[in-house]
Design a protein around this motif. Sequence first.
Motif, PDB file in Angstrom:
ATOM      1  N   ALA A 158     -42.673  -8.214  55.029  1.00  0.00           N
ATOM      2  CA  ALA A 158     -42.940  -9.527  54.456  1.00  0.00           C
ATOM      3  C   ALA A 158     -41.644 -10.197  54.008  1.00  0.00           C
ATOM      4  N   MET A 159     -40.740  -9.440  53.397  1.00  0.00           N
ATOM      5  CA  MET A 159     -39.469 -10.019  52.969  1.00  0.00           C
ATOM      6  C   MET A 159     -38.635 -10.471  54.163  1.00  0.00           C
ATOM      7  N   MET A 160     -38.527  -9.627  55.187  1.00  0.00           N
ATOM      8  CA  MET A 160     -37.683  -9.973  56.320  1.00  0.00           C
ATOM      9  C   MET A 160     -38.271 -11.099  57.162  1.00  0.00           C
ATOM     10  N   ALA A 161     -39.567 -11.316  57.062  1.00  0.00           N
ATOM     11  CA  ALA A 161     -40.186 -12.430  57.782  1.00  0.00           C
ATOM     12  C   ALA A 161     -39.750 -13.778  57.233  1.00  0.00           C
ATOM     13  N   THR A 162     -39.177 -13.796  56.031  1.00  0.00           N
ATOM     14  CA  THR A 162     -38.686 -15.046  55.448  1.00  0.00           C
ATOM     15  C   THR A 162     -37.269 -15.388  55.897  1.00  0.00           C
ATOM     16  N   MET A 163     -36.591 -14.481  56.598  1.00  0.00           N
ATOM     17  CA  MET A 163     -35.225 -14.732  57.036  1.00  0.00           C
ATOM     18  C   MET A 163     -35.208 -15.734  58.198  1.00  0.00           C
ATOM     19  N   ILE A 164     -34.123 -16.454  58.315  1.00  0.00           N
ATOM     20  CA  ILE A 164     -33.996 -17.498  59.323  1.00  0.00           C
ATOM     21  C   ILE A 164     -33.536 -16.880  60.647  1.00  0.00           C
ATOM     22  N   VAL A 165     -34.316 -17.101  61.692  1.00  0.00           N
ATOM     23  CA  VAL A 165     -33.969 -16.647  63.036  1.00  0.00           C
ATOM     24  C   VAL A 165     -33.457 -17.857  63.814  1.00  0.00           C
ATOM     25  N   PRO A 166     -32.309 -17.762  64.463  1.00  0.00           N
ATOM     26  CA  PRO A 166     -31.763 -18.922  65.171  1.00  0.00           C
ATOM     27  C   PRO A 166     -32.679 -19.387  66.298  1.00  0.00           C
ATOM     28  N   ASP A 167     -32.619 -20.684  66.588  1.00  0.00           N
ATOM     29  CA  ASP A 167     -33.502 -21.275  67.603  1.00  0.00           C
ATOM     30  C   ASP A 167     -33.096 -20.918  69.026  1.00  0.00           C
ATOM     31  N   GLY A 168     -31.814 -20.684  69.262  1.00  0.00           N
ATOM     32  CA  GLY A 168     -31.328 -20.594  70.626  1.00  0.00           C
ATOM     33  C   GLY A 168     -31.475 -19.253  71.284  1.00  0.00           C
ATOM     34  N   ILE A 169     -32.557 -18.530  71.000  1.00  0.00           N
ATOM     35  CA  ILE A 169     -32.768 -17.215  71.609  1.00  0.00           C
ATOM     36  C   ILE A 169     -34.190 -17.126  72.157  1.00  0.00           C
ATOM     37  N   ARG A 170     -34.405 -16.178  73.034  1.00  0.00           N
ATOM     38  CA  ARG A 170     -35.760 -15.838  73.474  1.00  0.00           C
ATOM     39  C   ARG A 170     -35.892 -14.326  73.436  1.00  0.00           C
ATOM     40  N   THR A 171     -37.107 -13.858  73.201  1.00  0.00           N
ATOM     41  CA  THR A 171     -37.347 -12.418  73.099  1.00  0.00           C
ATOM     42  C   THR A 171     -38.391 -11.986  74.119  1.00  0.00           C
ATOM     43  N   THR A 172     -38.199 -10.774  74.621  1.00  0.00           N
ATOM     44  CA  THR A 172     -39.111 -10.170  75.581  1.00  0.00           C
ATOM     45  C   THR A 172     -39.278  -8.708  75.190  1.00  0.00           C
ATOM     46  N   THR A 173     -40.479  -8.189  75.334  1.00  0.00           N
ATOM     47  CA  THR A 173     -40.710  -6.776  75.072  1.00  0.00           C
ATOM     48  C   THR A 173     -40.527  -5.983  76.355  1.00  0.00           C
ATOM     49  N   VAL A 174     -39.662  -4.975  76.292  1.00  0.00           N
ATOM     50  CA  VAL A 174     -39.400  -4.103  77.434  1.00  0.00           C
ATOM     51  C   VAL A 174     -39.528  -2.657  76.963  1.00  0.00           C
ATOM     52  N   THR A 175     -39.322  -1.735  77.876  1.00  0.00           N
ATOM     53  CA  THR A 175     -39.309  -0.311  77.538  1.00  0.00           C
ATOM     54  C   THR A 175     -37.923   0.237  77.817  1.00  0.00           C
ATOM     55  N   LEU A 176     -37.407   0.985  76.869  1.00  0.00           N
ATOM     56  CA  LEU A 176     -36.075   1.573  77.014  1.00  0.00           C
ATOM     57  C   LEU A 176     -36.138   2.998  76.484  1.00  0.00           C
ATOM     58  N   GLY A 177     -35.908   3.959  77.375  1.00  0.00           N
ATOM     59  CA  GLY A 177     -35.979   5.349  76.964  1.00  0.00           C
ATOM     60  C   GLY A 177     -37.328   5.753  76.420  1.00  0.00           C
ATOM     61  N   SER A 178     -38.395   5.203  76.951  1.00  0.00           N
ATOM     62  CA  SER A 178     -39.801   5.452  76.591  1.00  0.00           C
ATOM     63  C   SER A 178     -40.253   4.740  75.326  1.00  0.00           C
ATOM     64  N   ARG A 179     -39.347   4.002  74.657  1.00  0.00           N
ATOM     65  CA  ARG A 179     -39.712   3.306  73.423  1.00  0.00           C
ATOM     66  C   ARG A 179     -39.819   1.798  73.660  1.00  0.00           C
ATOM     67  N   ARG A 180     -40.794   1.181  72.990  1.00  0.00           N
ATOM     68  CA  ARG A 180     -40.873  -0.276  72.987  1.00  0.00           C
ATOM     69  C   ARG A 180     -39.556  -0.836  72.462  1.00  0.00           C
ATOM     70  N   THR A 181     -39.055  -1.834  73.127  1.00  0.00           N
ATOM     71  CA  THR A 181     -37.743  -2.386  72.791  1.00  0.00           C
ATOM     72  C   THR A 181     -37.797  -3.904  72.873  1.00  0.00           C
ATOM     73  N   LEU A 182     -37.146  -4.567  71.950  1.00  0.00           N
ATOM     74  CA  LEU A 182     -37.071  -6.018  71.958  1.00  0.00           C
ATOM     75  C   LEU A 182     -35.770  -6.428  72.657  1.00  0.00           C
ATOM     76  N   LEU A 183     -35.914  -7.167  73.751  1.00  0.00           N
ATOM     77  CA  LEU A 183     -34.769  -7.744  74.444  1.00  0.00           C
ATOM     78  C   LEU A 183     -34.564  -9.154  73.917  1.00  0.00           C
ATOM     79  N   VAL A 184     -33.387  -9.425  73.397  1.00  0.00           N
ATOM     80  CA  VAL A 184     -33.055 -10.729  72.819  1.00  0.00           C
ATOM     81  C   VAL A 184     -31.946 -11.347  73.667  1.00  0.00           C
ATOM     82  N   GLU A 185     -32.194 -12.565  74.166  1.00  0.00           N
ATOM     83  CA  GLU A 185     -31.245 -13.227  75.046  1.00  0.00           C
ATOM     84  C   GLU A 185     -31.044 -14.680  74.627  1.00  0.00           C
ATOM     85  N   PRO A 186     -29.923 -15.280  75.035  1.00  0.00           N
ATOM     86  CA  PRO A 186     -29.766 -16.717  74.824  1.00  0.00           C
ATOM     87  C   PRO A 186     -30.874 -17.476  75.553  1.00  0.00           C
TER      88      PRO A 186
END
Length: 308
Positions: free
Chosen positions: A33-61
């Motif tokens: 809940a606390m970290m959800a209040t932090m500001i995330v920059p607008d100029g990114i996109r996120t995709t969920t992928v798998t890396l080493g068998s774990r769910r992973t967030l890919l963050v790109e411009p």
Amino acid sequence: MSREQRAKIDAMLRTPRPEGPRPVEEIRSGFAAMMATMIVPDGIRTTTVTLGSRRTLLVEPRDARPRTGTILYFHGGGFVYGSPETALSLTGNLVARTGFRAFSPDYRLAPEHPFPAAIDDALAAYRALLDAGEDPSSLVFAGDSAGGGLTVTTCLAARAAGLPLPAAIVAFSPGLDGTRSGESMDTKAGLDPFFTRESLAHTGAMHLAGQDPHQELVSPALHADLTGFPPMLFQVGTNEVLLDDSTRMAARAREAGVDVILDVTAEVPHVFQAFAGVLDEADQALDRAALFLTQHLGAAGTPAASAS
């Protein structure tokens, strides 16, 4: 320096909490809940992928092809709480400032999965990137708090496994001493609005599950051999009980002949970089971290191999 900004954040972090150790689910939900209040920059996109068998967030411009270079980012949370999503203000800001892509794995947490599960998952993510064709000279480890500790311990595990090391390490307020023996644990006790010795002991016990903290993969600031390590940047605030984790790790790196920058900001709390957009020192520190990354990951180009 921004005294009013720092005072406001300090007061927010000192909001009264229930007395005594809290259940793990309450710790996790409160942090999210606390970290959800932090500001995330607008100029990114996120995709969920798998890396080493774990769910992973890919963050790109969002609007441009990523520059050649990859950040493997490890989120914080004492190895007990946190996720790639809770660290998105940090990961996103590094991506937005550098143009590099970042992978943030959702490594396993204690108490369900105690030490060394997080290191095993971090190493598996790194190995998966190498197996996908990633050049280690185009890859950096970054992380905050416990994830900052993982930047170092995953390098140690990679070296032990015979893998090449990444190009550089960036660690925000890293946890690097499971023995909690640094002088700052006591000298900063009243100044730290986030941690107490008791709260760290509570989550630390979940993470270690009775295992000895006097080993290099738990307390690298005390026991790690850093010979041959890549350049390292540690950023930390003076109001942290974990301050000496960074100062002692930097001294150890220097003694091993490793290029190291110890970047200390006055009167700011643990992982103050998460307050980008609210705290001037946070944005300035992220700018310095981005410069460090671009210096070690080189010029613009086409993206490297992708994970699936």
